[in-house]
Design a protein around this motif. Structure first.
Motif, mmCIF file in Angstrom:
data_model
loop_
_atom_site.group_PDB
_atom_site.id
_atom_site.type_symbol
_atom_site.label_atom_id
_atom_site.label_comp_id
_atom_site.label_asym_id
_atom_site.label_seq_id
_atom_site.Cartn_x
_atom_site.Cartn_y
_atom_site.Cartn_z
ATOM 1 N N ALA A 16 -51.857 4.351 1.091
ATOM 2 C CA ALA A 16 -52.022 3.565 -0.133
ATOM 3 C C ALA A 16 -52.907 4.308 -1.131
ATOM 4 N N ASP A 20 -51.830 5.477 -4.829
ATOM 5 C CA ASP A 20 -52.614 5.021 -5.997
ATOM 6 C C ASP A 20 -53.028 6.209 -6.861
ATOM 7 N N GLN A 65 -52.841 1.872 -13.314
ATOM 8 C CA GLN A 65 -54.246 1.457 -13.460
ATOM 9 C C GLN A 65 -54.845 1.981 -14.756
ATOM 10 N N ASN A 207 -48.662 -3.037 -4.782
ATOM 11 C CA ASN A 207 -48.586 -1.907 -3.832
ATOM 12 C C ASN A 207 -47.183 -1.700 -3.270
ATOM 13 N N ARG A 210 -45.339 0.213 -5.874
ATOM 14 C CA ARG A 210 -45.763 1.627 -5.910
ATOM 15 C C ARG A 210 -45.103 2.393 -4.766
ATOM 16 N N GLU A 211 -45.133 1.814 -3.564
ATOM 17 C CA GLU A 211 -44.544 2.502 -2.395
ATOM 18 C C GLU A 211 -43.055 2.724 -2.576
#
Ligand code: GDP
Length: 230
Positions: A16, A20, A65, A207, A210-211
């Motif tokens: 993770a 990120d 972010q 998340n 994102r993955e």
């Protein structure tokens, strides 16, 4: 007896954390009015599509972010363009995130709308670098006729291996029961793809998205084994 942890080599970052950090490198790359202005293929591209106000800019900012990143696409003169963001550490470009113009915005004239629908349709049908499509729909509205037209357009490419997910955005505005219902309806409507709940505000589904994108770009999800000294 406790065994001492090996020292010297840096701890491999968790999956993770690596993902990120990768997304955090996202930066504005270019804005294209026509398809011939797009960079040559070779770098995997992930397109973000959705009705105006579906939460596309907020989603891109959340993934990276960065509070202002995708508002670059809302600058005058850019709202009807394909805006590309580059992702990759140390200045390398591992992938592009393509922010496509929001559709269904009433204030755009009919001629502009038609022209843009055509550019978008051509992009989605013909762009070779395209690996996946994230279609954002407001969870309270679900998949509308305009979204469905876009999914229908993608269907032949999805059958040929293009990945796509329908994100039900602003899920925080629904109750648990409403979320479950919206998700099952969307899953039925997007055969060949998947649907997922998403909220930038409450960090729901961030998340996993994102993955998913990382994987679509051909990046390894599992940490790489350290090189063995011979
Ligand atoms: P775009 O036109 O698709 O780029 O949409 P924006 O990202 O500009 O978002 C449209 C509106 O929805 C803004 O007022 C955002 O603050 C709001 N919004 C976006 N994401 C969320 C979310 O996860 N939850 C809630 N409650 N509002 C959101």
């Amino acid at each position: 007896m406790k065994t001492a942890a090996p020292t010297g080599a840096p701890e491999p970052a968790s999956t993770a954390a690596r993902i990120d950090a990768w997304f955090h490198t996202t930066r504005f790359f270019t804005t294209c009015a026509t398809l011939d202005q797009l960079p040559d293929g070779g770098v995997p591209e992930i397109a973000f599509v959705g009705r105006s106000n579906a939460g596309k800019s907020t989603c891109l900012n959340t993934l990276a972010q960065q509070r202002q990143l995708a508002f670059a696409s809302k600058r005058p003169g850019r709202t009807q363009h394909i805006n590309l963001f580059a992702v990759g550490k140390q200045g390398a470009t591992d992938a592009y995130l393509a922010d496509l113009p929001g559709y269904g915005y009433a204030a755009v004239g009919l001629a502009d709308k038609r022209r843009w629908q055509q550019v978008m349709a051509n992009y989605l049908v013909s762009r070779q670098a395209l690996r996946g499509v994230v279609c954002l729909v407001d969870a309270r509205l679900g998949i509308t006729e305009l979204d469905q037209a876009l999914l229908d357009l993608l269907a032949p490419r999805v059958a040929a291996g293009l990945r796509f997910v329908v994100l039900l955005t602003k899920a925080d505005k629904l109750t648990r029961a409403e979320q479950t219902k919206a998700l099952s309806i969307a899953r039925l409507q997007c055969a060949g793809g998947d649907a997922a709940l998403f909220s930038s505000l409450k960090a729901v589904g961030v998340n996993p998205l994102r993955e998913r994108i990382y994987d679509w770009c051909g990046r390894p999800l599992a940490p790489q084994a350290p090189l063995q000294a011979s």
